[in-house]
Scaffold this active site. Structure first.
Site, PDB file in Angstrom:
ATOM      1  N   LYS A  63      68.816 -29.383 -31.997  1.00 40.87           N
ATOM      2  CA  LYS A  63      68.489 -30.606 -31.264  1.00 40.87           C
ATOM      3  C   LYS A  63      68.772 -31.808 -32.145  1.00 40.87           C
ATOM      4  O   LYS A  63      68.587 -31.758 -33.373  1.00 40.87           O
ATOM      5  CB  LYS A  63      67.004 -30.622 -30.864  1.00 40.87           C
ATOM      6  CG  LYS A  63      66.731 -31.498 -29.658  1.00 40.87           C
ATOM      7  CD  LYS A  63      67.232 -30.853 -28.366  1.00 40.87           C
ATOM      8  CE  LYS A  63      66.859 -31.676 -27.153  1.00 40.87           C
ATOM      9  NZ  LYS A  63      67.245 -30.970 -25.909  1.00 40.87           N
ATOM     10  N   GLY A 184      58.623 -38.297 -13.435  1.00 37.26           N
ATOM     11  CA  GLY A 184      59.968 -38.595 -13.902  1.00 37.26           C
ATOM     12  C   GLY A 184      61.000 -38.332 -12.826  1.00 37.26           C
ATOM     13  O   GLY A 184      61.043 -37.237 -12.265  1.00 37.26           O
ATOM     14  N   GLY A 186      64.426 -39.182 -13.360  1.00 33.16           N
ATOM     15  CA  GLY A 186      65.732 -39.337 -13.979  1.00 33.16           C
ATOM     16  C   GLY A 186      66.631 -38.184 -13.576  1.00 33.16           C
ATOM     17  O   GLY A 186      66.511 -37.616 -12.487  1.00 33.16           O
ATOM     18  N   GLY A 189      64.283 -34.714 -13.240  1.00 33.43           N
ATOM     19  CA  GLY A 189      63.242 -34.845 -12.229  1.00 33.43           C
ATOM     20  C   GLY A 189      63.787 -35.263 -10.888  1.00 33.43           C
ATOM     21  O   GLY A 189      63.332 -34.788  -9.840  1.00 33.43           O
ATOM     22  N   TYR A 194      65.038 -33.796  -5.308  1.00 34.15           N
ATOM     23  CA  TYR A 194      66.018 -33.724  -4.210  1.00 34.15           C
ATOM     24  C   TYR A 194      66.093 -32.315  -3.622  1.00 34.15           C
ATOM     25  O   TYR A 194      66.036 -32.133  -2.396  1.00 34.15           O
ATOM     26  CB  TYR A 194      67.395 -34.161  -4.723  1.00 34.15           C
ATOM     27  CG  TYR A 194      68.467 -34.109  -3.668  1.00 34.15           C
ATOM     28  CD1 TYR A 194      68.666 -35.180  -2.800  1.00 34.15           C
ATOM     29  CD2 TYR A 194      69.283 -32.984  -3.521  1.00 34.15           C
ATOM     30  CE1 TYR A 194      69.649 -35.131  -1.813  1.00 34.15           C
ATOM     31  CE2 TYR A 194      70.264 -32.931  -2.539  1.00 34.15           C
ATOM     32  CZ  TYR A 194      70.446 -33.999  -1.695  1.00 34.15           C
ATOM     33  OH  TYR A 194      71.426 -33.943  -0.718  1.00 34.15           O
TER      34      TYR A 194
END
Length: 380
Positions: A63, A184, A186, A189, A194
């Protein structure tokens, strides 16, 4: 391995943590947020190692993180300098991608500017035909899907949505009877919201950085997503009249069946875990629940589907695409991810119900026993 970097122009601090390498490769996104710490990046790298092992991918976990505000006008230049500093790893060993504060199109633009083509460069460069593999990756990432989205932007959220749907199916609840709250909206999320809405589940509550939005009859998710800006925040001036505006913290106490923290790490802590009223927590954000908070939830009979299962669809799909196991036909990717996600969530919840083993502990057993990788990974 831990690398520290300091930007000489802004003082921004960045980190690369490589938790595990397999066949000389590790994968994990690069995030940017004010306050990002080495400990946070270590946790995220560990989570990536769990994801790749759980989904039997031939790569380790890593990461990147930059302590800088992604809304600052200098943010793109900071990201460019960070990637230039990490170039030896990005060239040969670290396959990175989008994360909090860094959308995929932006990191791809940075890689192209650096002459590395695309953020999967370290893997693509090993392919028998790098040009053909790069073309396949770009075609997959940019494949159009229903709703006006791109496959690469929604596949992770699609996997989260089906982790939620698998939980509802497991306890015998039809999607139309289930309610969900999502912290969230973005990339991750928003896509989860959706696809849950498309499946008939009632998304009653969502939150962004500005607060919580609530409609007891269910939000019009596609319309709401159209009101987002580039940072995943909803324009309050254009909200429908039936949408109530609540404080940001109200999302955790939503009276719903499923709570999906899909924004920041460490969103659920010992201080607020008793606010959670949901039947189950499905982690769409990396490290969304602290270990202490998760233990407190488990003691109350609330299981947590861990991030390294629930939101691993994006990294799993990226490697399926790299390996040529899926293509730019969205239905092929959706079918494979849906089948695998439902199977894994059902197994996690069965162990929880039958033996009291938390989903995370069961997932760790899977992650601790990955298939061996002998020699270089064959990428067509």
């Amino acid at each position: 391995m831990r690398l520290h970097w300091t930007d000489s122009l802004t003082g921004a601090v960045g980190y690369l943590v490589v938790h595990t390498m397999r066949a000389g490769l590790a994968t994990g996104g690069t995030r940017m947020r004010a306050g990002c710490t080495l400990g946070e990046v270590e946790d995220l790298a560990r989570g990536m190692a769990n994801k790749t092992a759980t989904f039997d991918l031939p790569v380790g976990g890593a990461k990147g993180g930059i302590d800088f505000d992604p809304k600052d006008p200098r943010a793109v230049e900071v990201l460019e300098r960070f990637c230039e500093a990490m170039r030896p790893w990005l060239d040969s060993h670290w396959v990175t991608a989008e994360d909090l504060g860094v959308p995929q199109h932006l990191i791809d633009e940075v890689f192209e500017k650096l002459g590395l083509g695309q953020s999967y460069h370290a893997a693509i460069s090993r392919a028998a035909d790098p040009a053909a593999t790069l073309e396949r990756v770009r075609a997959g990432l940019n494949a159009a899907v229903e709703g006006g989205f791109l496959l690469g932007d929604v596949i992770g959220g699609y996997g989260v949505a089906h982790a939620c749907l698998a939980a509802a199916v497991w306890w015998g609840q039809a999607p139309a009877e289930a309610t969900v709250a999502i912290q969230g909206v973005g990339t991750m999320g928003g896509a989860a919201a959706y696809y849950l809405h498309e499946a008939g589940m009632k998304v009653t509550t969502v939150a962004d950085a500005a607060g919580t939005l609530y409609c007891p009859d269910g939000l019009d998710v596609p319309a709401l997503l159209d009101l987002r800006d580039s940072y995943g925040e909803v324009d309050r001036t254009r909200l429908p009249a039936d949408v109530q505006q609540l404080p940001r913290a109200a999302i955790l106490s939503s009276d719903v069946d499923i709570l999906v923290p899909a924004a920041i790490s460490y969103a659920i802590t010992p201080d607020n875990s008793f606010d959670v009223r949901a039947r189950i927590v499905v982690e769409a954000a990396n490290a969304a629940t602290t270990p202490e908070a998760e233990a407190m939830l488990a003691a109350r009979g609330i299981p947590v589907i861990p991030d390294f299962v629930a939101n691993a669809g994006a990294v799993a799909w990226a490697w399926w695409l790299l390996l040529g196991e899926v293509d730019d036909i969205p239905e092929n990717s959706f079918d494979r991810l849906r089948t695998i996600m439902h199977s894994k969530v059902e197994q996690l919840l069965a162990a929880w119900a039958e033996a009291g083993v938390t989903p995370r502990d069961t997932g760790h057993l899977w992650a601790d026993d990955p298939s061996p990788v002998a020699g270089p990974v064959a990428i067509p």
